[in-house]
Design a protein around this motif. Structure first.
Motif, PDB file in Angstrom:
ATOM      1  N   GLU A 117     -14.054  -9.031  12.196  1.00 18.02           N
ATOM      2  CA  GLU A 117     -13.999  -7.487  11.355  1.00 18.02           C
ATOM      3  C   GLU A 117     -12.702  -7.943  10.446  1.00 18.02           C
ATOM      4  N   MET A 118     -13.093  -7.271   9.213  1.00 17.27           N
ATOM      5  CA  MET A 118     -12.049  -7.480   8.261  1.00 17.27           C
ATOM      6  C   MET A 118     -11.660  -6.289   7.580  1.00 17.27           C
ATOM      7  N   ASP A 119     -10.355  -5.862   7.472  1.00 21.95           N
ATOM      8  CA  ASP A 119      -9.861  -4.893   6.461  1.00 21.95           C
ATOM      9  C   ASP A 119      -8.941  -5.193   5.403  1.00 21.95           C
ATOM     10  N   ILE A 120      -9.207  -4.773   4.296  1.00 21.93           N
ATOM     11  CA  ILE A 120      -8.418  -5.021   3.145  1.00 21.93           C
ATOM     12  C   ILE A 120      -7.655  -3.724   2.666  1.00 21.93           C
ATOM     13  N   SER A 121      -6.278  -3.960   2.394  1.00 21.90           N
ATOM     14  CA  SER A 121      -5.401  -2.733   1.991  1.00 21.90           C
ATOM     15  C   SER A 121      -4.470  -3.317   1.205  1.00 21.90           C
ATOM     16  N   GLY A 122      -3.636  -2.354   0.306  1.00 15.98           N
ATOM     17  CA  GLY A 122      -2.852  -2.757  -0.493  1.00 15.98           C
ATOM     18  C   GLY A 122      -2.445  -2.042  -1.985  1.00 15.98           C
ATOM     19  N   THR A 123      -1.601  -2.494  -2.610  1.00 14.79           N
ATOM     20  CA  THR A 123      -1.098  -1.777  -3.838  1.00 14.79           C
ATOM     21  C   THR A 123      -1.650  -2.596  -5.034  1.00 14.79           C
ATOM     22  N   ASP A 124      -2.362  -1.918  -5.867  1.00 10.11           N
ATOM     23  CA  ASP A 124      -2.946  -2.472  -7.021  1.00 10.11           C
ATOM     24  C   ASP A 124      -1.898  -2.966  -8.087  1.00 10.11           C
ATOM     25  N   ILE A 125      -2.049  -4.315  -8.419  1.00  7.95           N
ATOM     26  CA  ILE A 125      -1.168  -4.722  -9.615  1.00  7.95           C
ATOM     27  C   ILE A 125      -1.293  -3.835 -10.683  1.00  7.95           C
ATOM     28  N   GLU A 126      -0.363  -3.619 -11.348  1.00  3.31           N
ATOM     29  CA  GLU A 126      -0.289  -2.912 -12.705  1.00  3.31           C
ATOM     30  C   GLU A 126       0.280  -3.893 -13.856  1.00  3.31           C
ATOM     31  N   LEU A 127      -0.165  -3.729 -14.810  1.00  7.74           N
ATOM     32  CA  LEU A 127       0.231  -4.256 -16.124  1.00  7.74           C
ATOM     33  C   LEU A 127      -0.049  -3.323 -17.336  1.00  7.74           C
ATOM     34  N   PRO A 128       1.246  -2.690 -17.863  1.00  2.00           N
ATOM     35  CA  PRO A 128       1.239  -1.650 -19.044  1.00  2.00           C
ATOM     36  C   PRO A 128       0.496  -2.475 -20.167  1.00  2.00           C
ATOM     37  N   ASN A 129      -0.098  -1.902 -21.034  1.00  2.00           N
ATOM     38  CA  ASN A 129      -0.664  -2.323 -22.291  1.00  2.00           C
ATOM     39  C   ASN A 129       0.357  -2.806 -23.130  1.00  2.00           C
ATOM     40  N   ASN A 130       1.378  -2.149 -23.466  1.00  2.00           N
ATOM     41  CA  ASN A 130       2.734  -2.326 -24.273  1.00  2.00           C
ATOM     42  C   ASN A 130       3.795  -3.131 -23.421  1.00  2.00           C
ATOM     43  N   LEU A 131       3.819  -4.240 -23.682  1.00  2.00           N
ATOM     44  CA  LEU A 131       4.599  -5.331 -23.057  1.00  2.00           C
ATOM     45  C   LEU A 131       5.910  -5.519 -23.954  1.00  2.00           C
ATOM     46  N   SER A 132       7.056  -5.974 -23.360  1.00  2.00           N
ATOM     47  CA  SER A 132       8.171  -6.369 -24.089  1.00  2.00           C
ATOM     48  C   SER A 132       9.014  -7.228 -23.227  1.00  2.00           C
ATOM     49  N   GLU A 133       9.813  -8.095 -24.039  1.00  2.00           N
ATOM     50  CA  GLU A 133      10.610  -9.191 -23.498  1.00  2.00           C
ATOM     51  C   GLU A 133      11.630  -8.500 -22.491  1.00  2.00           C
ATOM     52  N   GLY A 134      11.773  -8.811 -21.460  1.00  2.00           N
ATOM     53  CA  GLY A 134      12.962  -8.416 -20.539  1.00  2.00           C
ATOM     54  C   GLY A 134      12.206  -7.138 -19.563  1.00  2.00           C
ATOM     55  N   GLN A 135      11.287  -6.718 -19.985  1.00  2.00           N
ATOM     56  CA  GLN A 135      10.517  -5.595 -19.376  1.00  2.00           C
ATOM     57  C   GLN A 135      10.283  -6.067 -17.620  1.00  2.00           C
ATOM     58  N   GLU A 136      10.606  -5.357 -16.699  1.00  2.00           N
ATOM     59  CA  GLU A 136      10.401  -5.246 -15.296  1.00  2.00           C
ATOM     60  C   GLU A 136       9.038  -4.520 -14.993  1.00  2.00           C
ATOM     61  N   LEU A 137       8.208  -5.228 -14.119  1.00  2.00           N
ATOM     62  CA  LEU A 137       6.957  -4.657 -13.818  1.00  2.00           C
ATOM     63  C   LEU A 137       6.878  -4.252 -12.175  1.00  2.00           C
ATOM     64  N   ASN A 138       5.974  -3.494 -11.739  1.00  2.00           N
ATOM     65  CA  ASN A 138       6.113  -3.048 -10.313  1.00  2.00           C
ATOM     66  C   ASN A 138       5.811  -4.151  -9.709  1.00  2.00           C
ATOM     67  N   ASP A 139       6.056  -4.143  -8.274  1.00  2.00           N
ATOM     68  CA  ASP A 139       5.713  -5.033  -7.162  1.00  2.00           C
ATOM     69  C   ASP A 139       4.217  -4.669  -6.844  1.00  2.00           C
ATOM     70  N   ALA A 140       3.492  -5.517  -6.344  1.00  2.00           N
ATOM     71  CA  ALA A 140       2.049  -5.370  -5.827  1.00  2.00           C
ATOM     72  C   ALA A 140       2.144  -6.039  -4.557  1.00  2.00           C
ATOM     73  N   ASN A 141       1.054  -5.633  -3.674  1.00  2.00           N
ATOM     74  CA  ASN A 141       0.858  -6.487  -2.460  1.00  2.00           C
ATOM     75  C   ASN A 141      -0.505  -6.173  -1.927  1.00  2.00           C
ATOM     76  N   VAL A 142      -1.081  -7.126  -1.278  1.00  2.00           N
ATOM     77  CA  VAL A 142      -2.427  -6.887  -0.544  1.00  2.00           C
ATOM     78  C   VAL A 142      -2.221  -7.526   1.028  1.00  2.00           C
ATOM     79  N   THR A 143      -3.042  -6.745   1.980  1.00  2.00           N
ATOM     80  CA  THR A 143      -2.880  -7.370   3.455  1.00  2.00           C
ATOM     81  C   THR A 143      -4.249  -7.442   3.726  1.00  2.00           C
TER      82      THR A 143
END
Length: 232
Positions: A117-143
């Protein structure tokens, strides 16, 4: 890693992360028939096989766009290991991946017959359309939680310290691309063990992932994957 199921889970989770973007229109234009080939290399730079993707279907479901990717993995000798398909939907600037669809159906049927039996959950990874140098992105995870014959096993993968380092030109056998370099820390926890790695991901608008490198926590290279051919 001797556990074949665990090895497969980790492989597909990282593949899923590579394609799970906050907006699928800018970095991954969805066009039926588009193909992408990635060549994997070991730490010594020797070819370790290829992964081929084909966008087999793009459709609208309400206000969402849904794409299906066919994927085929071959070893360094060109022998097919397995093939599968998976899908993700894009709606209101958010992509959701059906992680369970990443795993080959024959393998899943085999383990299901064994009582897995398997269950998959987590937080979707995000990547904004507009990126710039030095920009910090949200964390993500999957369990991934698995249970079989009274034995429970959890696998969690956390992506932290995600940051856009810079823009730079990257050349592979598929051509030369202007890319955003994104770095992050990866922590995998399973069976009482913790594996810490660092990764670099080069993304180009209109194409997607151009190159990815994985490193041990001490900075030694583990592997890399490069775009070797594509056709839109």
């Amino acid at each position: 890693m001797k556990n074949p199921l665990l090895s497969t889970l980790l492989f597909f989770l990282f593949i899923g992360f590579a394609f799970g973007q906050d907006s699928c229109s800018k970095f991954y234009p969805l066009k039926e028939g588009s193909t992408f080939q990635y060549t994997n290399y070991d730490k010594k730079g020797k070819s370790d096989g290829t992964v081929n993707y084909t966008v087999s279907d793009v459709r609208s479901e309400g206000s969402a766009s849904v794409a299906t990717f066919d994927m085929k993995l071959t070893d360094k000798k060109g022998k097919e290991i397995f093939e599968t398909n998976y899908s993700f939907s894009c709606e209101d600037g958010l992509v959701k991946i059906d992680y369970q669809s990443l795993f080959p159906s024959q393998m899943m049927q085999q383990y299901s017959e064994m009582g897995l039996e398997m269950d998959i959950s987590g937080t979707d990874i995000e990547l904004p359309n507009n990126l710039s140098e030095g920009q910090e992105l949200n964390d993500a995870n999957v369990t991934v939680s698995m249970s079989m014959s009274g034995i429970n096993m959890n696998v969690s993968v956390d992506q932290t310290n995600r940051k856009v380092e810079k823009k730079e030109s990257v050349t592979t056998s598929a051509g030369t691309f202007n890319c955003y370099l994104i770095t992050e820390d990866n922590t995998t926890k399973t069976m009482g063990a913790t594996i810490e790695m660092k990764s670099k991901l080069w993304l180009a608008e209109g194409v997607g992932m151009i190159k990815q490198e994985s490193y041990k926590s001490n900075g030694n290279l583990i592997s890399r994957s490069e775009l070797s051919a594509y056709n839109e």
